[in-house]
Design an enzyme around this catalytic site. Structure first.
Site, PDB file in Angstrom:
ATOM      1  CE  LYS A   1      -4.523   0.776   0.254  1.00 13.10           C
ATOM      2  NZ  LYS A   1      -5.640  -0.114  -0.142  1.00 13.10           N
TER       3      LYS A   1
ATOM      4  CG  ASP B   1      -7.167   3.212  -0.766  1.00 11.22           C
ATOM      5  OD1 ASP B   1      -7.790   2.136  -0.693  1.00 11.22           O
ATOM      6  OD2 ASP B   1      -7.070   3.982   0.206  1.00 11.22           O
TER       7      ASP B   1
END
Ligand SMILES: NC(=O)c1ccc[n+]([C@@H]2O[C@H](COP(=O)([O-])OP(=O)(O)OC[C@H]3O[C@@H](n4cnc5c(N)ncnc54)[C@H](O)[C@@H]3O)[C@@H](O)[C@H]2O)c1
Length: 420
Positions: A106, A146
């Protein structure tokens, strides 16, 4: 939000719980408790007013045991190291629970995209991509959208990486514009997966889909598509919200009108939306509504020790990552509220990201119908497997999902053995 909240502690708690049931020793799970790599970067950008500002960014690879790291890039003012670490680890277990050949990663940049011009956002994206370029690549680590990022941002990442490499590299990032090798259906994939999962859990619990009330927190990519698809399936969407607050209508909101109002870029905020019979509510009030299904689709730690006992929904489907803090889980369980965990419920996005990457590296393209059918063929059996193991072990669905995921990651790690 509780002051002591650390999402990475949430990850460690569920991994430990699952490992205990699986009969694993601490040594078995020791390596997966730590991210493999954590990169912190400074991102200098000349703003539109001529001043230079430096933004902080991260890319974290939690695990590459089962394949390249995979996970989104978040642009949000609250991005921090522990949050990105937790989001990276959740990706490892998400990819494992749906059994796609990826690890977890991430990234994030501490910024507020709502306060940036397009040029400033593009400059941040390009400089951040250059800073993390040594870590990413189609065989190493593949970013995706995201919170706060989108297809356009993915296009800039792909272009920047390709410029640095000197040739076109489609497979470095997923969630791209269709023109750049993006997969048909990727934009809707997370919400579509949430819809499949919501219908699956309702079927198991003997609930009618038609006319049943649902509240959705967050009207970004995930929340808006979830609300749209559940509305199309016949559910009564009584409440939705965004960062500006929520709206509620007992008879069901006009979801197509709301989506039209929010627009493609969702720059319009719900605080200014008007519809006959609706009232404005806060995000806190939305979570505490007396509805059958509640779908948090915004950020983590929305249901925690402070409000868990006020939740009245019968089912909570975690469309966001980590919307329920660890301390809230037992409170919800004691109230017989069924929680479908994030690593299962919102896995549709990474599944179709995987389809996009497969198409990119093979230079083929699938139709949207093919993509949606293949997505269902992964989401439904994954749900069934989690449901079955949770029934068998008499645990929550969250623990059930982690039993499957942790076992797959530990087995892969053992099969490779610790290097050297
Ligand atoms: N985009 C994906 O494919 C994907 C995949 C899996 C999981 N997720 C997760 O889903 C969640 C939402 O992601 P997204 O891509 O829809 O993001 P997004 O940026 O498109 O939308 C976020 C939404 O949350 C709202 N919001 C922001 N701060 C809020 C606050 N403090 N309170 C209430 N609402 C707030 C925003 O107004 C917006 O409506 C995140 O947890 C993300 O990690 C996203």
């Amino acid at each position: 939000m509780s002051n002591t909240y650390n999402p990475y502690d949430n990850v460690l708690k569920v991994v430990n719980d699952a490992a205990a049931i699986l009969g694993y020793t601490q040594s078995d799970i020791e390596a997966i408790k730590y991210p493999e790599r954590e990169l912190k970067v400074s991102v200098p950008v000349v703003m539109d007013n001529g001043e230079t500002r430096v933004f902080e960014g991260y890319r974290i690879q939690h695990s590459t045991s089962r394949g390249p790291a995979k996970g989104g890039i978040r642009f949000h003012p609250d991005v921090n190291l522990d949050e990105v670490k937790a989001l990276a680890a959740w990706m490892t277990f998400k990819c494992a629970v749906v059994n796609i050949p990826y690890g977890g990663g991430k990234g994030g940049v501490v910024c507020n995209p709502n306060e940036l011009s397009e040029r400033e956002l593009r400059a941040i994206t390009r400089r951040f991509t250059a800073a993390i370029a040594p870590l990413i690549g189609p065989d190493q680590d593949i970013p995706a959208p995201d919170v706060g990022s989108n297809a356009a941002v993915m296009g800039w990442i792909m272009d920047t990486y390709s410029m640095l490499k000197g040739h076109c590299v489609h497979g470095v990032v997923t969630g791209k514009p269709i023109e750049l090798g993006g997969a048909l259906g990727r934009n809707e994939a997370t919400g579509r997966g949430v819809m499949f999962t919501t219908k699956n859990i309702m079927k198991k619990l003997g609930m009618e889909v038609e006319g049943t009330d649902v509240a959705v927190q967050g009207m970004g990519n995930v929340g808006s598509i979830t609300a749209k698809l559940l509305h199309e399936e016949g559910m009564k969407v009584v409440a939705v919200s965004d960062v500006s607050g929520g709206i509620y209508k007992k008879e069901g909101l006009n979801i197509p009108e709301i989506l039209k109002y929010l627009g493609e870029d969702r720059k319009n905020l719900l605080k200014d939306y008007k519809e006959e019979g609706m009232v404005h509510i806060s995000n806190e009030e939305l979570l505490e509504l007396d509805v059958t299904v509640l779908i948090p689709a915004a950020l983590e730690n929305q249901i925690n020790g402070q409000n868990a006992d006020k939740i009245k929904a019968k089912v909570v489907v975690e469309a966001a990552n980590g919307p329920i803090a660890a301390e809230a889980d037992p409170i919800l369980e004691s109230k017989n509220i069924v929680v479908v965990p994030d690593i299962l419920a919102n896995a549709g996005g990474v599944v179709v990201s995987y389809f996009e990457w497969v198409q990119n590296i093979q230079s083929v393209s699938w139709t949207e119908e093919e993509v949606n059918a293949k997505l269902k063929n992964i989401m439904d059996p994954s749900f069934e497997a989690v449901w079955n193991i949770a029934q068998e072990k008499k645990t929550t669905l969250r623990t059930g999902a982690y039993l499957i995921a942790v076992e797959r990651v530990v087995k892969a790690k053992k099969a490779r053995a610790i290097w050297p």
